[in-house]
Design a protein around this motif. Structure first.
Motif, PDB file in Angstrom:
ATOM      1  N   THR A  16       6.604   8.527  -5.771  1.00  0.00           N
ATOM      2  CA  THR A  16       7.853   8.148  -6.453  1.00  0.00           C
ATOM      3  C   THR A  16       8.963   7.824  -5.464  1.00  0.00           C
ATOM      4  O   THR A  16       9.840   7.028  -5.724  1.00  0.00           O
ATOM      5  CB  THR A  16       8.334   9.266  -7.400  1.00  0.00           C
ATOM      6  N   LYS A  17       8.906   8.472  -4.296  1.00  0.00           N
ATOM      7  CA  LYS A  17       9.916   8.161  -3.279  1.00  0.00           C
ATOM      8  C   LYS A  17       9.328   8.435  -1.898  1.00  0.00           C
ATOM      9  O   LYS A  17       8.369   9.191  -1.747  1.00  0.00           O
ATOM     10  CB  LYS A  17      11.185   8.982  -3.490  1.00  0.00           C
ATOM     11  N   LEU A  18       9.923   7.800  -0.911  1.00  0.00           N
ATOM     12  CA  LEU A  18       9.493   8.027   0.467  1.00  0.00           C
ATOM     13  C   LEU A  18      10.205   9.256   1.017  1.00  0.00           C
ATOM     14  O   LEU A  18      11.333   9.550   0.625  1.00  0.00           O
ATOM     15  CB  LEU A  18       9.858   6.823   1.341  1.00  0.00           C
ATOM     16  N   ASN A  61      10.986   8.689  10.149  1.00  0.00           N
ATOM     17  CA  ASN A  61      11.674   9.973  10.119  1.00  0.00           C
ATOM     18  C   ASN A  61      12.170  10.432  11.496  1.00  0.00           C
ATOM     19  O   ASN A  61      12.992  11.331  11.591  1.00  0.00           O
ATOM     20  CB  ASN A  61      10.757  11.065   9.531  1.00  0.00           C
ATOM     21  N   ASN A  62      11.650   9.790  12.535  1.00  0.00           N
ATOM     22  CA  ASN A  62      12.061  10.170  13.870  1.00  0.00           C
ATOM     23  C   ASN A  62      13.027   9.181  14.533  1.00  0.00           C
ATOM     24  O   ASN A  62      13.395   9.341  15.685  1.00  0.00           O
ATOM     25  CB  ASN A  62      10.822  10.364  14.764  1.00  0.00           C
ATOM     26  N   GLN A 106       0.813  -1.227   0.000  1.00  0.00           N
ATOM     27  CA  GLN A 106       0.000   0.000   0.000  1.00  0.00           C
ATOM     28  C   GLN A 106       0.844   1.275   0.000  1.00  0.00           C
ATOM     29  O   GLN A 106       0.330   2.357  -0.283  1.00  0.00           O
ATOM     30  CB  GLN A 106      -0.951  -0.006   1.208  1.00  0.00           C
ATOM     31  N   THR A 107       2.134   1.142   0.280  1.00  0.00           N
ATOM     32  CA  THR A 107       3.021   2.306   0.216  1.00  0.00           C
ATOM     33  C   THR A 107       3.106   2.825  -1.222  1.00  0.00           C
ATOM     34  O   THR A 107       3.102   4.032  -1.458  1.00  0.00           O
ATOM     35  CB  THR A 107       4.433   1.936   0.724  1.00  0.00           C
ATOM     36  N   TYR A 108       3.172   1.913  -2.164  1.00  0.00           N
ATOM     37  CA  TYR A 108       3.370   2.311  -3.566  1.00  0.00           C
ATOM     38  C   TYR A 108       2.226   1.937  -4.513  1.00  0.00           C
ATOM     39  O   TYR A 108       2.275   2.252  -5.693  1.00  0.00           O
ATOM     40  CB  TYR A 108       4.667   1.690  -4.093  1.00  0.00           C
ATOM     41  N   TYR A 109       1.209   1.251  -3.980  1.00  0.00           N
ATOM     42  CA  TYR A 109       0.110   0.810  -4.845  1.00  0.00           C
ATOM     43  C   TYR A 109      -1.254   1.088  -4.202  1.00  0.00           C
ATOM     44  O   TYR A 109      -1.400   0.996  -2.983  1.00  0.00           O
ATOM     45  CB  TYR A 109       0.208  -0.701  -5.119  1.00  0.00           C
ATOM     46  N   GLU A 115       1.416   6.560   6.138  1.00  0.00           N
ATOM     47  CA  GLU A 115       1.944   7.873   6.567  1.00  0.00           C
ATOM     48  C   GLU A 115       2.452   7.828   8.010  1.00  0.00           C
ATOM     49  O   GLU A 115       3.455   8.462   8.335  1.00  0.00           O
ATOM     50  CB  GLU A 115       0.869   8.959   6.425  1.00  0.00           C
ATOM     51  N   ASP A 116       1.760   7.067   8.867  1.00  0.00           N
ATOM     52  CA  ASP A 116       2.204   6.915  10.263  1.00  0.00           C
ATOM     53  C   ASP A 116       3.584   6.259  10.312  1.00  0.00           C
ATOM     54  O   ASP A 116       4.460   6.689  11.074  1.00  0.00           O
ATOM     55  CB  ASP A 116       1.214   6.062  11.065  1.00  0.00           C
TER      56      ASP A 116
END
Length: 253
Positions: free
Chosen positions: A190-192, A250-251, A155-158, A243-244
């Motif tokens: 396209t990218k994270l 990122n942290n 689900q990240t990319y599709y 997104e979570d």
């Protein structure tokens, strides 16, 4: 008529035996994708509908008996049959451009097919496939106990869609479980906005202890600004969105 292929248990073969369902599956392919790879065509129940479409079709088949059957029954497939294992195939070598994947997938490798699709997200535009119903439901699950590592990664990319269910008796031999057809379509990501490898590690770690809260499941990581992800700590992995997971990654220090 060429002698029918005998389904081989060690290859997880269950041949779909309903033309109406086969046509319905092939019609799920997007019309804008001209290049299509079919995995495990067997005796060609999907193939016979695919070759009527205006597409550049290739098929990959690990079973030599099936491969020989296809060569005789479908001369249109000349030079289009790849004899081999999809899991070992270099997908960059199949077509010069992006392509779609379709198939009645062997249940014993269906998850690996999806992991390989994820790793080749830059060239695989869409996938239409028959899975064990439980696996199909897991892939499209957005929240709750059916959600897993593969759900989040895909689900990240599709964009994911559960299309319809198929009963056991529609196959030869009938499997012991119901099947489900899903379609996944490449989204615009396209990218994270985080480190790719670390993202996968965070997702996998969270689901490896999925009964624990995120705070406990991810205690092997150190975080920069915990206040930015505090609101997620009391949840479990199955309740987190893509997104979570990006926010958490990122942290990580």
């Amino acid at each position: 008529m060429t002698k029918a292929v005998k389904a081989k248990k060690h290859l997880g073969q269950h041949f779909l035996n309903n033309d109406e369902i086969a046509l319905k599956i092939t019609d799920l392919l997007s019309k804008k994708n001209n290049q299509v790879l079919e995995i495990g065509p067997g005796m060609g129940i999907l193939t016979k509908f695919l070759i009527k479409k205006n597409i550049d079709l290739k098929v990959i088949e690990i079973d030599h008996e099936s491969s020989n059957f296809l060569k005789i029954e479908y001369p249109e497939l000349k030079n289009k049959i790849i004899d081999g294992d999809f899991l070992k195939l270099d997908l960059n070598s199949v077509f010069p451009n992006n392509f779609s994947i379709i198939g009645n997938f062997p249940y014993n490798i269906s998850s690996q097919i999806l992991f390989k699709t994820f790793e080749n997200k830059d060239i695989v535009n869409e996938l239409v496939g028959m899975f064990q119903k439980e696996v199909a439901e897991r892939i499209v699950c957005q929240n709750g106990k059916n959600r897993g590592i593969l759900s989040v990664l895909i689900q990240t990319y599709y964009d994911v869609e559960y299309c319809f269910s198929v009963d056991e008796q529609e196959f030869i031999p009938p499997p012991k479980v119901k099947s489900g057809v899903i379609k996944i379509t490449r989204n615009k990501r396209t990218k994270l906005n985080c480190d790719n490898q670390l993202y996968k590690k965070v997702v996998k770690t969270a689901f490896n202890q999925k009964r624990k809260t995120i705070k406990n499941a991810l205690k092997c990581f150190n975080f920069n600004e915990e206040n930015k992800i505090n609101h997620l700590f009391h949840l479990r992995a199955e309740n987190l969105s893509v997104e979570d997971f990006i926010t958490i990654t990122n942290n990580v220090k």
